[in-house]
Design a protein around this motif. Structure first.
Motif, PDB file in Angstrom:
ATOM      1  N   ASP A 169      94.482   8.286 -36.935  1.00 50.56           N
ATOM      2  CA  ASP A 169      93.407   9.221 -37.283  1.00 50.56           C
ATOM      3  C   ASP A 169      93.851  10.620 -36.856  1.00 50.56           C
ATOM      4  O   ASP A 169      93.947  10.900 -35.662  1.00 50.56           O
ATOM      5  N   GLU A 189      87.582   6.784 -29.057  1.00 51.55           N
ATOM      6  CA  GLU A 189      87.522   7.234 -30.459  1.00 51.55           C
ATOM      7  C   GLU A 189      88.495   6.416 -31.315  1.00 51.55           C
ATOM      8  O   GLU A 189      88.147   5.934 -32.394  1.00 51.55           O
ATOM      9  N   ARG A 216      78.646  15.561 -38.165  1.00 46.40           N
ATOM     10  CA  ARG A 216      78.267  14.616 -39.224  1.00 46.40           C
ATOM     11  C   ARG A 216      77.290  13.604 -38.662  1.00 46.40           C
ATOM     12  O   ARG A 216      77.398  13.243 -37.492  1.00 46.40           O
ATOM     13  N   THR A 265      84.122  14.954 -30.007  1.00 45.84           N
ATOM     14  CA  THR A 265      85.562  14.654 -29.898  1.00 45.84           C
ATOM     15  C   THR A 265      86.333  15.900 -29.460  1.00 45.84           C
ATOM     16  O   THR A 265      85.870  16.635 -28.591  1.00 45.84           O
ATOM     17  N   TRP A 311      85.178   6.883 -37.035  1.00 43.95           N
ATOM     18  CA  TRP A 311      84.839   6.094 -35.845  1.00 43.95           C
ATOM     19  C   TRP A 311      83.356   5.721 -35.697  1.00 43.95           C
ATOM     20  O   TRP A 311      83.039   4.723 -35.029  1.00 43.95           O
ATOM     21  N   ASP A 316      78.655  12.305 -35.209  1.00 42.00           N
ATOM     22  CA  ASP A 316      80.059  12.588 -34.923  1.00 42.00           C
ATOM     23  C   ASP A 316      80.182  14.102 -34.776  1.00 42.00           C
ATOM     24  O   ASP A 316      80.152  14.833 -35.764  1.00 42.00           O
TER      25      ASP A 316
HETATM   26 CA   LIG Z   1      87.240  13.058 -36.005  1.00 41.96          CA
END
Ligand SMILES: [Ca+2]
Ligand SMILES: O=c1[nH]cnc2c1ncn2[C@@H]1O[C@H](COP(=O)(O)OP(=O)(O)O)[C@@H](O)[C@H]1O
Length: 469
Positions: free
Chosen positions: A219, A192, A80, A149, A457, A73
């Motif tokens: 989110d 996402e 991450r 993202t 996600w 991510d």
């Molecule tokens: Ca995020």
């Protein structure tokens, strides 16, 4: 306000209906192995009729029915890695003592805009951690995907593509996982949001149930905010066409034998950190902001731009800050659809799939920092009015008092604590139309089996990967 350490109905305490459902799945394996692929837990995000279908990627690394998936991510505030392992039923199984490997590091890839190689290098330690938990003989069958993202979205196509290419090169040379160029991408916001909805509803054991038994998901990232919830088919058919360049409002998903029509919208520039810039622009008529705590003189930098961010002579004010936020949200923008949230965006029509809201990311973090939920809890039940009360308290403080009142807030964030909380309240109530007294669940992790899984996600993406092999 109540706090729950264990979520009712979550985890593996299956009801009889769940077990019957799973047994049905086993029967299907025996009777129709081919049909199983498309019936048991196939996640197929599809555009509405007429549009091209998104291809599903390759499968996950398997051994004795076990499949691993490695998902990065690349968020705007940090990178991450998540590693998951699924059994033949696509239930999560343990990796060592945990059910998920989760490691994070800051800053995110977009902080290295000037140096794509360095951006990619920032993932090396995460790759190493992922390798440690995937058995060596399975690594070359274990897919690795990277989804970036809002941070990379905001950098623009040229810069972000250079970074993604450096990441592809690194994965090919260093990861030993199964990698493919088109598995390293910028996720579009609706993808996402859809993955996040799948993550939470999968962990709660809701998939396979009717749309009315699923929960809606909000989110709040740094750059964008997503709203996702299942709607009835008749509402999906009436969905307005999105504006040019926008993703369609409804995604069709097929999960555990059930078709869902998912309303998803991602509001770019309305993540918490991006929204600060919008609020400063909307309210900065006199060279100061009604949302910045007394005693702070400075500027706010976001996405390569700098904004004046100094306190008004009288300090911050809840009501004046709220007016700035309402302006920034464009709550009154012309609505050409049946009903809008804000900025002229269709609100999806509401309904049973949105009755229970699970609210993630910065909503959880700021609530914990403001002290009205326990930062160590996985989930907490709150109401939008809790954000209002916290905001009213915060907006009365100056920076020094706020620093001592909120020891958990990072120094850089202290001048913005009033702004952030006012934004969160106003986004929920004026933006998304949530009743100030409606109970909702702030979520960081979801209890599953005897462990906790991050409410983010990547699990939704891993389920797509694992179910497509
Ligand atoms: Ca995020
Ligand atoms: O997997 C996760 N576990 C816990 N918190 C997360 C995770 N992913 C995002 N967050 C939280 O979300 C917030 C920012 O999100 P992010 O950096 O992903 O922005 P973006 O989604 O707009 O790119 C941070 O407060 C971060 O703590």
């Amino acid at each position: 306000m109540r706090r729950y350490s264990q979520l009712p109905g979550a985890g593996r305490q299956d009801t009889l209906a769940d077990r019957v459902h799973r047994y049905r799945g086993v029967l299907l394996v025996v009777l129709a192995p081919l049909a199983l692929v498309s019936l048991v837990l196939l996640l197929m995000p599809r555009a509405p009729a007429g549009a091209a279908q998104r291809p599903l990627g390759g499968g996950a690394g398997a051994a004795g029915g076990k499949k691993y998936a490695v998902i990065f991510d690349a968020g705007s505030s940090g990178s991450r890695v998540h590693v998951f392992c699924f059994d033949g039923n696509l239930d999560l199984v343990h990796i060592g003592t945990d059910i998920e490997l989760f490691v994070q590091k800051k800053p995110g890839l977009s902080a290295y805009a000037q140096d794509p190689r360095e951006a990619a290098q920032s993932l090396v330690s995460l790759i190493e951690k992922a390798k440690e938990v995937v058995p060596a003989e399975l690594r070359d069958q274990t897919p690795v995907r990277v989804g970036a993202t809002a941070g990379l979205r905001a950098l623009g196509a040229g810069k972000s593509e250079e970074i993604l290419q450096a990441v592809r090169d690194l994965l090919r040379e260093k990861s030993s996982f199964k990698n493919q160029p088109d598995w390293v991408t910028v996720l579009d916001g609706t993808q996402e949001g859809a993955y996040e909805w799948v993550t939470i509803n999968y962990l709660l054991g809701n998939l396979g149930k009717t749309y009315a038994d699923t929960v809606g998901v909000v989110d709040l990232g740094g750059g964008s905010v997503q709203m996702a919830y299942a709607i009835p088919e008749k509402d999906a058919e009436k969905a307005p066409k999105p504006a040019d360049g926008e993703e369609s409002y409804v995604k069709k998903l097929f999960l555990k034998g059930t078709t869902y029509h998912l309303y998803v919208h991602s509001y770019l520039r309305y993540g918490l950190l991006a929204a600060r810039a919008e609020i400063l622009k909307a309210g900065n008529a006199n060279g100061y902001s009604n949302c910045v705590l007394a005693g702070h003189q400075g500027q706010y930098k976001y996405g390569g731009n700098t904004f004046e961010a100094s306190a008004a002579p009288s300090g911050s004010s809840f009501s004046e800050c709220r007016a700035d936020v309402v302006k920034a949200l464009k709550v009154d923008e012309a609505c050409t659809h049946m009903k809008c949230s804000f900025g002229g965006i269709w609100n999806g029509g509401g309904g049973a799939g949105q009755k229970n809201l699970f609210v993630a990311s910065f909503f959880f973090d700021r609530a914990a920092e403001a002290g009205f939920i326990n930062s160590n809890a996985a989930v907490a039940k709150v109401k939008p009015s809790d954000f209002e009360e916290a905001a009213k308290r915060a907006c009365k403080l100056n920076v020094n008092d706020a620093q001592s009142s909120y020891p958990g807030v990072q120094k850089d964030n202290v001048p913005y604590i009033c702004m952030d909380l006012v934004y969160q309240y106003t986004l929920l109530v004026d933006g998304f139309g949530v009743d100030p007294q409606q109970e909702m669940t702030l979520v960081k992790k979801v209890p599953y089996s005897d462990a906790f899984v991050e409410a983010a996600w990547p699990l939704g993406s891993a389920i797509e990967v694992a179910s497509s092999s």
